[in-house]
Design an enzyme around this catalytic site. Sequence first.
Site, PDB file in Angstrom:
ATOM      1  CD  GLU A   1      -1.688   1.211  -1.424  1.00  0.00           C
ATOM      2  OE1 GLU A   1      -1.090   1.598  -0.415  1.00  0.00           O
ATOM      3  OE2 GLU A   1      -2.894   1.436  -1.625  1.00  0.00           O
TER       4      GLU A   1
HETATM    5  C1  ACM Z   1      -2.163   5.286  -3.428  1.00  0.00           C
HETATM    6  O1  ACM Z   1      -2.070   6.179  -2.564  1.00  0.00           O
HETATM    7  N1  ACM Z   1      -2.403   4.054  -3.056  1.00  0.00           N
HETATM    8  C2  ACM Z   1      -2.005   5.579  -4.838  1.00  0.00           C
END
Ligand code: ACM
Length: 541
Positions: free
Chosen positions: A337
């Site tokens: 992310e």
């Molecule tokens: C994640 O759940 N951001 C790896």
Amino acid sequence: MKTLYNSILILLISIITTTSCKKEEKIKKIAISKDLLKDNIIPKPASLTATGSSFELNAKSEIHYQHSDLKPIAEYLSGLLQPATGFKLPVKEMSSMPSTDHIFLSLTDSIPNNEGYQLSIKENGIVINAKKPAGLFYGIQTLRQLLPASIELNEKQDNTWLIASGTIKDEPSYSYRGAMLDVARHFIGLSDVKRYIDLLSFYKINTLHLHLSDDQGWRIEIKSWPNLTTHGGSTEVGGGEGGFFTQVQYKELVKYAQERFITIIPEIDMPGHTNAALSSYSELNCNGKATKLYTGTRVGFSTFCTDKEITYKFIDDVIRELAEMTPGEYIHIGGDESDATPIKEYIIFINKVQKIVAKHGKKVLGWDEIAHATLAPNSIVQYWARDSTENKNAHMAVKQNAKILMSPATKAYLDMKYDKTTKLGLDWAGLTEVDVAYNWSLENHIDGIKKENIIGIEAPLWTETVENMKDLEYLVFPRVIGIAEIGWTPTSQRDWNEYKVRLGKHKDRLDALDINYYNSKLVPWKSIVSDTIVKSSKDSI
Ligand code: ACM
């Protein structure tokens, strides 16, 4: 004459009583000793043969080990059995199997798998054979599950400690069976993490991935960059006081885990999820200004400045200090992310960080987005995609010969709610009842990705809503038990309808271990403690 008559009468009564006592004793043994086939072992072992009698653990039993290296495991077993039995079972080194009434731990090359074991229970003794100490440890966990659940209690019980006889030959299907704990969103301290390690090892999980840094907190002391913890570790989601592990505590945790055959994998999440570091050191920001501490739950807003030299000096220091106190092979570099990092910069960054990790003698684990970079040999990519449209990262990883660690959010994320009424947890990947978490397999989950591409399974617990150990246990149990079985037992031998009955019979164990588990309606929870009480009260008659 009267005296003679009385004596004969007493003799007759005592013969009858002794015979009937012996008979009763036998009936009692048969009644209590269980058919090994019907035992309720999780994870389900590879093969099991029952022989219809039992071994009785008693105050005269001893634990023998074949070689001095095995003394710590023998002591671990003795310590495990002491509180509930009240027996202080002595541990002794013996080069060959003793004659009777003892438990013998030994190593042999005839067991093929490094974590495999063979447990043989006879009326006159128990032998656990394994190739490596890890296998002995797993044989001991199985033995625990063959004893009455009250073996897990901390006070002396008035029980007869019978173990049904037979042979169990067992080995895991996958070599990596893990859980991840986010200690960044809410800090979970040393004694709680130790308890988690104990509970995970009971179900033969062998890896604990610690998510040590995120936007809301930095949780591991780095001596060359002290503000990371004094400032970056000073809060958490919701604005609580946060916390961190000193290096001394982290080393203690690593050792505690090692003694339970669990490898700690530390994660420093980057280049995104880095607000706590960016808040602690202004020079890590592109504009040279420190950010504010963050106690919310948004993701995707922070990034290291990927073209500043100081960023890589910082990462080099952090990885060096972490590698020095981490005996495991892997350092997790996050990589998920990173929405605030342009993709071109992201790729350059991940490539550089992989080189830093290699320089400090470790291999890289990263969330599946790192597959956009050029993966170093032996890197592992952790698949977490929430649906099949997000499978491309895993395919890119496999094309680069990387192995996949399976953590699909829809199945393995322990922070997802069980159903609409669950108060704790999140639901962005869906609702995950106990059957959903169990009813899937690693090798059939992603089209085109087969068993040989997969190193194993890991169940993450993100802690946005988890404030303490009771919260943790509620979301983790019983789902993590199914995760442990997915990693250990071949898919061909697993079936939800059979598993849920076995799981239901673990109720007494979960209760004895004082676990705050979710009481799912899908599981036929069954207490057999009342039987044990009846039996032990009979014993004392
Ligand atoms: C994640 O759940 N951001 C790896």
